[in-house]
Design a protein around this motif. Structure first.
Motif, PDB file in Angstrom:
ATOM      1  N   PHE A 258       0.800  -1.221   0.000  1.00 11.94           N
ATOM      2  CA  PHE A 258       0.000   0.000   0.000  1.00 11.94           C
ATOM      3  C   PHE A 258       0.843   1.286   0.000  1.00 11.94           C
ATOM      4  O   PHE A 258       0.281   2.381   0.018  1.00 11.94           O
ATOM      5  CB  PHE A 258      -0.928   0.024   1.225  1.00 11.94           C
ATOM      6  CG  PHE A 258      -1.979  -1.041   1.225  1.00 11.94           C
ATOM      7  CD1 PHE A 258      -3.154  -0.883   0.515  1.00 11.94           C
ATOM      8  CD2 PHE A 258      -1.789  -2.219   1.938  1.00 11.94           C
ATOM      9  CE1 PHE A 258      -4.132  -1.865   0.515  1.00 11.94           C
ATOM     10  CE2 PHE A 258      -2.763  -3.212   1.950  1.00 11.94           C
ATOM     11  CZ  PHE A 258      -3.931  -3.036   1.229  1.00 11.94           C
ATOM     12  N   ARG A 314      -5.323  -5.652  -3.645  1.00 18.18           N
ATOM     13  CA  ARG A 314      -5.386  -4.712  -2.514  1.00 18.18           C
ATOM     14  C   ARG A 314      -6.813  -4.578  -1.993  1.00 18.18           C
ATOM     15  O   ARG A 314      -7.038  -4.457  -0.787  1.00 18.18           O
ATOM     16  CB  ARG A 314      -4.821  -3.352  -2.929  1.00 18.18           C
ATOM     17  CG  ARG A 314      -3.302  -3.293  -2.936  1.00 18.18           C
ATOM     18  CD  ARG A 314      -2.803  -1.863  -3.031  1.00 18.18           C
ATOM     19  NE  ARG A 314      -3.051  -1.300  -4.345  1.00 18.18           N
ATOM     20  CZ  ARG A 314      -2.204  -1.401  -5.381  1.00 18.18           C
ATOM     21  NH1 ARG A 314      -1.061  -2.039  -5.240  1.00 18.18           N
ATOM     22  NH2 ARG A 314      -2.502  -0.859  -6.543  1.00 18.18           N
ATOM     23  N   GLU A 323      -5.769  -5.678   6.337  1.00 16.16           N
ATOM     24  CA  GLU A 323      -4.968  -4.454   6.430  1.00 16.16           C
ATOM     25  C   GLU A 323      -5.124  -3.820   7.806  1.00 16.16           C
ATOM     26  O   GLU A 323      -4.134  -3.456   8.466  1.00 16.16           O
ATOM     27  CB  GLU A 323      -5.385  -3.472   5.340  1.00 16.16           C
ATOM     28  CG  GLU A 323      -4.599  -2.167   5.353  1.00 16.16           C
ATOM     29  CD  GLU A 323      -5.121  -1.137   4.359  1.00 16.16           C
ATOM     30  OE1 GLU A 323      -4.493  -0.067   4.244  1.00 16.16           O
ATOM     31  OE2 GLU A 323      -6.161  -1.406   3.711  1.00 16.16           O
TER      32      GLU A 323
END
Length: 366
Positions: A258, A314, A323
């Protein structure tokens, strides 16, 4: 691991000023590293070596230098003189060891970039004399392995010529030996060198051995041992350093997926293309629904993964909550390190320095 006040002991040395001077410490490390590389170029084993020293000098530029800083903090924790020359040279030796690990890691991962510039094997491939691109790539890989080996040898040379007392060096030797073995074993696990159904367990073990230990815990212990710190202080280095080292690597895993390439100096595609089994990805897999697992199977580890595919991965990582879970793990380990610091009886300079490094290691953007 909890640490009582009485558990952390150090020889009766003068207490240092309360404010740590990281700027001065880093200047001394840079000077020691520069002087050593200059000496290798002035009196080389062969005339082919000075150009390679120049390549290495550029490679080591702009590193975060966290390992020398943690070594410096361990030195301060044991009551070492903040201006002590040996610890700067030892910190520079750790930076050469780090360079060895990075160069070999990039070869194994096939990484194109390191710190925003071509990785070492790609730099060396560009020095190949000829038009055969395959031969140039092979030369670059082989030459990078040799240059990494040279960094490992030079790290030992710097350490042995750092001006450290023989008794202090013997005290630090077991930590150095453990650090080297742990990095190699951790790299093996990172490559998937052990079959296991519990990928998360292997990811944690690789994280602890390959990066967490030699980034924080072991440099702290080396600095403490060199300044005369005893077993209780080395145990405190573990209580503080191990969770902080884990937080550092977890943050690195997030940045690898990220982060902003312009800031990190690393592509956000490399870890995903490689199919790196990080704690982040292992948690993602555990939490994923069948459809999300199919996306992971198809895209994670695809050497031709493009930006759109990475964006899909992602999205899966974020949608599963992995995450956020890694972010919470980072915060929990930072709190554990700070609790160990709060419980310890350390010189004021060491306490402030260690507190600042918790922030640097867990909030970094590169």
């Amino acid at each position: 691991m909890s640490t009582r006040l009485a558990d952390v002991t150090a020889p009766p040395r003068p207490r240092a000023p309360a404010e740590p001077d990281f700027g001065r410490a880093l200047e001394e490390v840079e000077a020691a590293l520069g002087d050593f590389l200059d000496a290798q170029a002035r009196d080389p084993a062969d005339r082919c070596l000075p150009p390679l020293v120049d390549v290495l000098r550029e490679f080591v530029r702009d590193g975060k230098r966290l390992r020398p800083l943690f070594c410096h903090c361990g030195w301060l924790a044991a009551g070492g003189d903040p201006a002590g020359a040996p610890v700067a040279r030892v910190g520079a030796a750790l930076e050469l060891f780090h360079s060895f690990a990075l160069i070999h890691d990039d070869v194994m991962d096939g990484s194109h970039l390191r710190r925003g510039r071509p990785s070492m094997h790609r730099r060396l491939a560009a020095r190949y004399h000829g038009d055969d691109r395959e031969a140039a790539a092979r030369f670059g890989v082989n030459a990078a392995i040799l240059l990494g080996d040279l960094c490992l040898a030079w790290a030992d040379e710097m350490l042995l010529t750092a001006g450290v007392d023989d008794d202090d060096l013997r005290r630090a030797a077991p930590v150095l030996h453990a650090m080297r073995s742990e990095v190699m074993v951790g790299q093996y696990l990172d490559l998937g060198g052990e079959w296991t159904e519990d990928v998360l367990d292997r990811a944690w073990r690789a994280l602890r051995l390959k990066t967490a230990g030699y980034t924080v815990e072991r440099p702290l212990q080396i600095g403490a041992a060199l300044a005369g710190g005893g077993p209780d202080l080395l145990r405190w280095c573990t209580a503080y350093g191990r969770p902080l080292g884990e937080a550092f690597q977890l943050r690195d895993d997030l940045l690898g997926v990220f982060g902003e390439p312009g800031t990190t100096g690393k592509s956000v595609l490399d870890d995903l293309r490689e199919g790196k089994q990080t704690v982040l990805m292992a948690l993602t897999w555990r939490r994923a629904r069948p459809g999300q697992r199919e996306v992971i199977r198809r895209l994670h580890g695809d050497p031709d993964l493009d930006a759109d595919g990475a964006a899909r991965l992602r999205a899966v990582i974020s949608d599963t909550g992995a995450e956020d879970a890694v972010g919470e793990l980072i915060e929990a380990r930072a709190r554990e390190a700070l609790a160990a610091l709060e419980a310890a009886d350390l010189p004021a300079t060491a306490r402030r320095a260690c507190a600042e490094l918790v922030h640097q290691a867990t909030r970094r953007t590169r």
